[in-house]
Write a protein that holds these residues in place. Structure first.
Motif, PDB file in Angstrom:
ATOM      1  N   THR A 106      43.819  34.656  28.409  1.00  0.00           N
ATOM      2  CA  THR A 106      44.400  33.614  27.553  1.00  0.00           C
ATOM      3  C   THR A 106      45.433  34.201  26.592  1.00  0.00           C
ATOM      4  N   LEU A 107      45.160  35.413  26.111  1.00  0.00           N
ATOM      5  CA  LEU A 107      46.044  36.038  25.122  1.00  0.00           C
ATOM      6  C   LEU A 107      47.200  36.803  25.766  1.00  0.00           C
ATOM      7  N   GLY A 108      47.166  36.926  27.076  1.00  0.00           N
ATOM      8  CA  GLY A 108      48.242  37.648  27.757  1.00  0.00           C
ATOM      9  C   GLY A 108      48.179  39.147  27.581  1.00  0.00           C
ATOM     10  N   ALA A 109      46.971  39.682  27.471  1.00  0.00           N
ATOM     11  CA  ALA A 109      46.824  41.138  27.298  1.00  0.00           C
ATOM     12  C   ALA A 109      47.166  41.867  28.595  1.00  0.00           C
ATOM     13  N   PRO A 110      47.646  43.108  28.479  1.00  0.00           N
ATOM     14  CA  PRO A 110      47.908  43.894  29.684  1.00  0.00           C
ATOM     15  C   PRO A 110      46.648  44.539  30.247  1.00  0.00           C
ATOM     16  N   CYS A 111      45.604  44.661  29.406  1.00  0.00           N
ATOM     17  CA  CYS A 111      44.353  45.264  29.873  1.00  0.00           C
ATOM     18  C   CYS A 111      43.239  44.936  28.881  1.00  0.00           C
ATOM     19  N   LEU A 112      42.007  44.988  29.386  1.00  0.00           N
ATOM     20  CA  LEU A 112      40.831  44.919  28.518  1.00  0.00           C
ATOM     21  C   LEU A 112      40.341  46.346  28.314  1.00  0.00           C
ATOM     22  N   VAL A 113      40.295  46.775  27.050  1.00  0.00           N
ATOM     23  CA  VAL A 113      39.836  48.125  26.734  1.00  0.00           C
ATOM     24  C   VAL A 113      38.309  48.158  26.759  1.00  0.00           C
ATOM     25  N   LEU A 114      37.756  49.181  27.411  1.00  0.00           N
ATOM     26  CA  LEU A 114      36.302  49.304  27.539  1.00  0.00           C
ATOM     27  C   LEU A 114      35.770  50.474  26.722  1.00  0.00           C
ATOM     28  N   VAL A 115      34.885  50.160  25.779  1.00  0.00           N
ATOM     29  CA  VAL A 115      34.049  51.171  25.134  1.00  0.00           C
ATOM     30  C   VAL A 115      32.693  51.033  25.811  1.00  0.00           C
ATOM     31  N   VAL A 116      32.306  52.049  26.574  1.00  0.00           N
ATOM     32  CA  VAL A 116      31.333  51.821  27.643  1.00  0.00           C
ATOM     33  C   VAL A 116      29.874  51.729  27.207  1.00  0.00           C
ATOM     34  N   GLY A 117      29.571  52.187  25.979  1.00  0.00           N
ATOM     35  CA  GLY A 117      28.180  52.172  25.533  1.00  0.00           C
ATOM     36  C   GLY A 117      27.534  53.542  25.665  1.00  0.00           C
ATOM     37  N   GLY A 118      26.483  53.736  24.879  1.00  0.00           N
ATOM     38  CA  GLY A 118      25.741  55.000  24.918  1.00  0.00           C
ATOM     39  C   GLY A 118      24.333  54.755  25.398  1.00  0.00           C
ATOM     40  N   LEU A 119      23.362  55.337  24.714  1.00  0.00           N
ATOM     41  CA  LEU A 119      21.969  55.052  25.052  1.00  0.00           C
ATOM     42  C   LEU A 119      21.664  53.618  24.655  1.00  0.00           C
ATOM     43  N   PRO A 120      20.996  52.858  25.524  1.00  0.00           N
ATOM     44  CA  PRO A 120      20.726  51.464  25.164  1.00  0.00           C
ATOM     45  C   PRO A 120      19.941  51.383  23.856  1.00  0.00           C
TER      46      PRO A 120
END
Ligand code: ZN
Length: 296
Positions: A106-120
């Motif tokens: 919707t916002l026209g972003a070129p990519c979604l940045v992923l911060v993948v997570g650590g220990l749950p």
């Protein structure tokens, strides 16, 4: 320095502002729409907003204001947090990341940045276990699944390796090499659907940085984030430095990124509770622009 290095010294046309940089200005009630207005007023051409800021201002209102100002996005922050403890939490993560993809579209972003997570559970202060290898396996599985949704929407995913000090609670992908291994594993054809966000703050120390940036190449380099590493650093999360105030050779790093084919925005991303968030937002944006020209 490659002959192709773009000249950033005379204007800020390739500067993007990550909107967290001016998200909590003391005594100044700036919502995301105010930030967009302030950027546009300075001729800043691109921004990277955060999901919580977008939610607070309203997705449609933000999309409209971005169009009104003719702003571009250098990325959308953020998806990820893939590690889980049970099927319900795995499904919740998938659903939430799908929503993030839709917002990015919707916002026209070129990519979604992923911060993948650590220990749950670690981010909430209650790590479920000590098995970081299993967290990394869940991350790979989560990205693989989300990649299908991303391909459907033609919204690339940018894995952002985080400094190892965040391995427990925010991201167990900590080097560019590790992120690129995931890209090779999940998108061996280098389709453009999966790549990396290179944030100087997280990767500047890596002895393999130059070679891994070259390995990433144009196909995988989806975003380039800049700030500086302060000595001493007083807070693990919210003491990032303004470009030029620390020890990162940003121009050298940009040379490597551009030599690999990157031609996008240098996105200024500074979380600074005790310094830059204490100042007037306009002053911060003007300082970003001056330091970008001098140091990036
Ligand atoms: Zn970043």
């Amino acid at each position: 320095m490659p002959a192709t290095l773009r000249d950033f010294t005379t204007d800020h046309r390739w500067m993007s502002i990550n909107t967290a940089t001016v998200r909590r200005q003391r005594g100044q009630d700036w919502g995301l729409l105010d930030i967009l207005d302030a950027c546009a007023a300075r001729g800043i051409r691109a921004v990277a907003p955060w999901r919580d800021q977008v939610a607070a201002a309203g997705l449609e209102a933000v999309a409209q204001r971005i169009r009104q100002h003719g702003l571009e996005l250098s990325g959308y922050c953020r998806g990820g947090m893939f590690s889980y403890t049970d099927d319900a939490s795995r499904q919740a993560v998938r659903d939430d990341n799908r929503r993030a993809l839709d917002e990015a579209c919707t916002l026209g972003a070129p990519c979604l940045v992923l911060v993948v997570g650590g220990l749950p559970g670690a981010l909430a202060g209650k790590p479920a276990h000590r098995d970081i290898a299993s967290a990394r396996a869940q991350v790979a599985e989560g990205i693989a699944a989300l990649l299908e949704d991303a391909r459907e929407r033609r919204m690339p995913l940018a894995i952002e390796p985080l400094h190892p000090m965040y391995a427990a609670d925010r991201a167990c992908v900590n080097t560019l090499s590790q992120a690129l291994d995931l890209c090779d594993q999940l998108d061996p054809a280098r389709s453009g659907a999966l790549g990396v966000a290179v944030d100087a703050y997280h990767v500047w120390w890596d002895p393999q940085l130059k070679s891994q940036i070259a390995r990433a190449g144009r196909d995988r380099l989806l975003a380039f984030h800049v700030c500086d590493w302060l000595v001493p650093t007083r807070d693990l999360l919210e003491d990032r430095g303004m470009m030029g105030d620390g020890v990162i050779d940003l121009r050298q790093m940009r040379g490597w990124v551009e030599a690999a084919g990157f031609e996008g925005y240098a996105e200024v991303e500074i979380f600074s509770r005790e310094n830059w968030w204490q100042r007037d937002g306009g002053e911060v944006l003007d300082t970003c622009s001056a330091r970008y020209r001098a140091c990036v």
